[in-house]
Design an enzyme around this catalytic site. Sequence first.
Site, PDB file in Angstrom:
ATOM      1  CE  LYS A  36      -1.586   0.999   3.947  1.00  0.00           C
ATOM      2  NZ  LYS A  36      -0.611   1.822   4.340  1.00  0.00           N
ATOM      3  CB  THR A  37       3.492   2.684   2.283  1.00  0.00           C
ATOM      4  OG1 THR A  37       2.475   2.435   3.446  1.00  0.00           O
ATOM      5  CG2 THR A  37       4.195   3.736   2.448  1.00  0.00           C
ATOM      6  CG  ASP A 213       0.008   5.265   4.218  1.00  0.00           C
ATOM      7  OD1 ASP A 213      -0.882   4.560   3.662  1.00  0.00           O
ATOM      8  OD2 ASP A 213       1.065   5.164   4.577  1.00  0.00           O
ATOM      9  CD  GLU A 214      -1.639   2.561   7.629  1.00  0.00           C
ATOM     10  OE1 GLU A 214      -2.750   2.023   7.503  1.00  0.00           O
ATOM     11  OE2 GLU A 214      -0.629   1.853   7.611  1.00  0.00           O
ATOM     12  CD  GLN A 244      -3.233  -4.159   8.288  1.00  0.00           C
ATOM     13  OE1 GLN A 244      -2.300  -4.204   8.917  1.00  0.00           O
ATOM     14  NE2 GLN A 244      -3.258  -4.293   6.984  1.00  0.00           N
ATOM     15  NE  ARG A 548       0.960  -7.034  11.396  1.00  0.00           N
ATOM     16  CZ  ARG A 548       0.791  -6.337  10.164  1.00  0.00           C
ATOM     17  NH1 ARG A 548       1.709  -5.438   9.882  1.00  0.00           N
ATOM     18  NH2 ARG A 548      -0.321  -6.364   9.428  1.00  0.00           N
TER      19      ARG A 548
END
Length: 596
Positions: A36-37, A213-214, A244, A548
């Site tokens: 994504k980033t 972002d996020e 998330q 993770r």
Amino acid sequence: MAADFKQTKNLNDPQREAVEYTGGPILIAAGAGSGKTKTLTSRLARLIEKGVAPSKIVAITFTNKAANEMRERVAGQLATAGDAPFIGTFHSFCARILKDEAHLANRSPNFTIYDADDSLSLIKKIMKAADISKDVISPAVLQNKISQIKSEMLSPDDFDKITKKIYEKYETALTTNNAFDFDDLITKVVQIFENRPEILKKYHEKYSHILVDEYQDINSSQYKLIRFLAEQQKNLSVGGDDQQAIYSFRGADFRNFLNFQNDWPDAKIVKLEQNYRSSGTIISAASAVVQKNKLQTPKKLWTENAAGEKIKIIRAASREEEAMLVAGQIGQIKEGSVAVLYRTNAQSRAIEQSLLSASIPYRIFGGIKFYERKEVKDLLAGLRLAYNPADAVSEERIGKTFDKKTAAYLVQELPRLGERLNQLELINFFMENANYVDYLQKEYKNFSERLENINELISFAGQFKTLWEFLEKVSLLQTMDSPASKLTTNNSRLTTTSLMTIHMAKGLEFDNVFVVGCSEGLLPHERSYGALDDLEEERRLMYVAMTRARKKLCLSLSGTPSRFVYEIPEHLSDFVDLTTGKYALPDEDEMYIEYE
């Protein structure tokens, strides 16, 4: 062709589609580990390639890591350093605006930004001047309410009279001190944009493209800020993953993410569903768990990575046995990064103890080691003074923590009672006569977390026959944990094991992940039992924890297995119950609260 441009190379088709899109608002709905980033960063760089002036671009992130990644990627395309886009957090962006517009908030440009401690000190000062006792309402509770008013853009009239009164005096004091608190940085800018359309127009002309972002983590004031900035040109690009979304306790509302297309009817939605981080087994298992949630943007996460090992699920008889088991597993790992994740900080006590006993080096990521936490040190000071009346250090700590009357009584009574009460009775005496629960509630916003640490200490203390045995064990553990002690690595493994809460782990990844405490009451936490929204956030926490892991994932528990463990398909895991020797999960019966 798009593929000829530098910023679209090494991207998969959905990523490239998101980078190249030019039709207005776009939501990049990205699964865990799907880049994504990287995609949002490539989109920023592609805008510059297409000729958008860098100074017209605002890229807002939630972490310095993401901001630095963006800066590094676009640095080579900038003609001069002064031509750079803004890349940073919401607060740093708004602080920059307030430097120019401070007069509209009755401040001068050389204002001070108060942190949480500064804010709390000011509230205490105002309460004292207004003759409002901490017994009526604690400064920490007031600080939380004031923060809620600002971050959620609420009216102080909707709160109780004391909160409204302190809020108004607090705002006056901030103005007098030429200061903003952290919430003000965003809220005051939003209010300026609401009340001064000519100022908003100025920033519409200054910034043409907004990237966030996020996006699932934004709160009400951040949401309004973005709407204001993007409403005219509609060049808004946001990335995130509602699966998330785990920060509702900070005021984040992931419904902003779910409602993006309602807010921007012409928006393009691109889903990033290929995971590059984890094994196929881990992705399949985590996806099966999170798909049980009703509120979400459905995604079908997949990976080209090998299936890898099955997920280990281990049930132990107690937290101590669980922790020793995890330490033993970690000791056998010869390479790769290792993390132990838990729902609450109090869970670190048993893990730390087992790692120390096994001479396995570790670090607490984003937290404090168990025996260094204030509330734990306070109780231990009381117990040590009860055992050894000559302990001047413990007596001094009690004197500094409590008012003179309370401290004098504890110092007088604890040594006397230490001769006839056991450690649990002494803790109870300390808690009651120091009004310790009230003390924590008045002084700290995270008092419930501190109470969990105390309960963990009480649980551990209950395993010893005498006060001396307990204090001796704690002292030895603290000695082992001191810088002077030299821990040796097992099997020549050079990596230090990282310990952290699941909340702290978001955005990180490790080769080997151990998620401890996968039992009912911990994950999901018992506080989530009252509402479907809370329970679904706990499931998202489980999803974050599982994703993770790159290669190996182990879930451990004692007590009743978490409902989330049952949601993992049986063929993807190996389960062993050390309490019974069985290799199958016990029947669920009707042990869980279900919501329709």
